[in-house]
Write a protein that holds these residues in place. Structure first.
Motif, PDB file in Angstrom:
ATOM      1  N   ILE A 215       7.782   7.854   3.991  1.00 35.57           N
ATOM      2  CA  ILE A 215       7.183   6.517   3.883  1.00 35.57           C
ATOM      3  C   ILE A 215       7.022   5.904   5.276  1.00 35.57           C
ATOM      4  CG2 ILE A 215       7.570   4.150   3.085  1.00 35.57           C
ATOM      5  CD1 ILE A 215       8.865   5.377   0.545  1.00 35.57           C
ATOM      6  N   ALA A 216       8.070   5.988   6.098  1.00 35.29           N
ATOM      7  CA  ALA A 216       8.011   5.405   7.445  1.00 35.29           C
ATOM      8  C   ALA A 216       6.895   6.051   8.264  1.00 35.29           C
ATOM      9  CB  ALA A 216       9.352   5.557   8.145  1.00 35.29           C
ATOM     10  N   LYS A 217       6.798   7.362   8.201  1.00 31.39           N
ATOM     11  CA  LYS A 217       5.765   8.077   8.948  1.00 31.39           C
ATOM     12  C   LYS A 217       4.374   7.672   8.452  1.00 31.39           C
ATOM     13  CE  LYS A 217       4.639  12.677  10.533  1.00 31.39           C
ATOM     14  NZ  LYS A 217       4.928  14.098  10.469  1.00 31.39           N
TER      15      LYS A 217
ATOM     16  N   ASP B 218      -0.999  -1.362   9.923  1.00 32.24           N
ATOM     17  CA  ASP B 218      -0.203  -2.543   9.548  1.00 32.24           C
ATOM     18  C   ASP B 218      -0.428  -2.907   8.085  1.00 32.24           C
ATOM     19  OD1 ASP B 218       1.240  -4.851   9.466  1.00 32.24           O
ATOM     20  OD2 ASP B 218       0.039  -5.917  10.925  1.00 32.24           O
ATOM     21  N   HIS B 219       0.620  -2.831   7.302  1.00 30.86           N
ATOM     22  CA  HIS B 219       0.550  -3.160   5.884  1.00 30.86           C
ATOM     23  C   HIS B 219       1.331  -4.418   5.534  1.00 30.86           C
ATOM     24  CE1 HIS B 219      -1.315   0.697   5.396  1.00 30.86           C
ATOM     25  NE2 HIS B 219      -0.288   1.281   5.967  1.00 30.86           N
TER      26      HIS B 219
ATOM     27  N   LYS C 250       0.833  -1.212   0.000  1.00 31.01           N
ATOM     28  CA  LYS C 250       0.000   0.000   0.000  1.00 31.01           C
ATOM     29  C   LYS C 250       0.864   1.257   0.000  1.00 31.01           C
ATOM     30  CE  LYS C 250      -3.906  -2.264   2.150  1.00 31.01           C
ATOM     31  NZ  LYS C 250      -4.666  -2.466   3.388  1.00 31.01           N
ATOM     32  N   ALA C 251       1.998   1.214   0.680  1.00 32.74           N
ATOM     33  CA  ALA C 251       2.922   2.356   0.671  1.00 32.74           C
ATOM     34  C   ALA C 251       3.532   2.537  -0.713  1.00 32.74           C
ATOM     35  CB  ALA C 251       4.014   2.160   1.722  1.00 32.74           C
ATOM     36  N   ILE C 252       3.868   1.444  -1.359  1.00 37.71           N
ATOM     37  CA  ILE C 252       4.431   1.527  -2.710  1.00 37.71           C
ATOM     38  C   ILE C 252       3.428   2.200  -3.636  1.00 37.71           C
ATOM     39  CG2 ILE C 252       5.301   0.214  -4.691  1.00 37.71           C
ATOM     40  CD1 ILE C 252       7.142   0.176  -2.180  1.00 37.71           C
TER      41      ILE C 252
END
Length: 136
Positions: A125-127, A134-135, A90-92
């Protein structure tokens, strides 16, 4: 199957990156076990993530440095030619417009050693991973 000539463990992929002995128990031990040339880069990634996730616990999960707070937030790992950043798929997707110069797949970003580390992007991204859940 490929069998490591040093430790005898078997892997699906030939020349699979792994720890021949026991995996490290701390992020300090993980970084210390990497090539000297890579260690400063790993410290930069670690310091960047710690800077935006001061409440997160550092731990080793899946033999990788991991940041955790009620769930896995983000992982990173050293490889032969790059640092792998593992924020989840999801972050990607969310950061795809800022990741165009990097190789990505599913939940992974490859940060090559021959390019400057995108520390602001790693921090963002980390934030985002911490704030959205949870991804992994």
């Amino acid at each position: 199957m490929w069998k490591c000539p040093k430790c005898g463990r078997e892997f699906k992929n030939r020349n699979q990156d792994h720890f021949c002995s026991q995996p490290p128990k701390t992020i300090d031990a993980y970084i210390a076990a990497q090539p000297e040339s890579v260690q400063p880069l790993l410290h930069q990634v670690r310091d960047t993530i710690r800077g935006v996730l001061p409440e997160a616990q550092e731990r080793i999960s899946w033999s990788m440095p991991t940041y955790w707070n009620k769930h896995n937030i983000i992982h990173f790992a050293a490889f032969k030619n790059h640092i792998g950043l593992y924020p989840g798929d999801k972050a990607i997707k969310n950061f795809s417009s800022r990741l165009t110069e990097y190789k990505t797949s599913k939940g992974t970003v490859r940060l090559p050693y021959n390019k400057p580390l995108p520390l602001k992007l790693i921090a963002d991204i980390a934030k985002w991973c911490c704030e959205t859940g949870d991804h992994h």
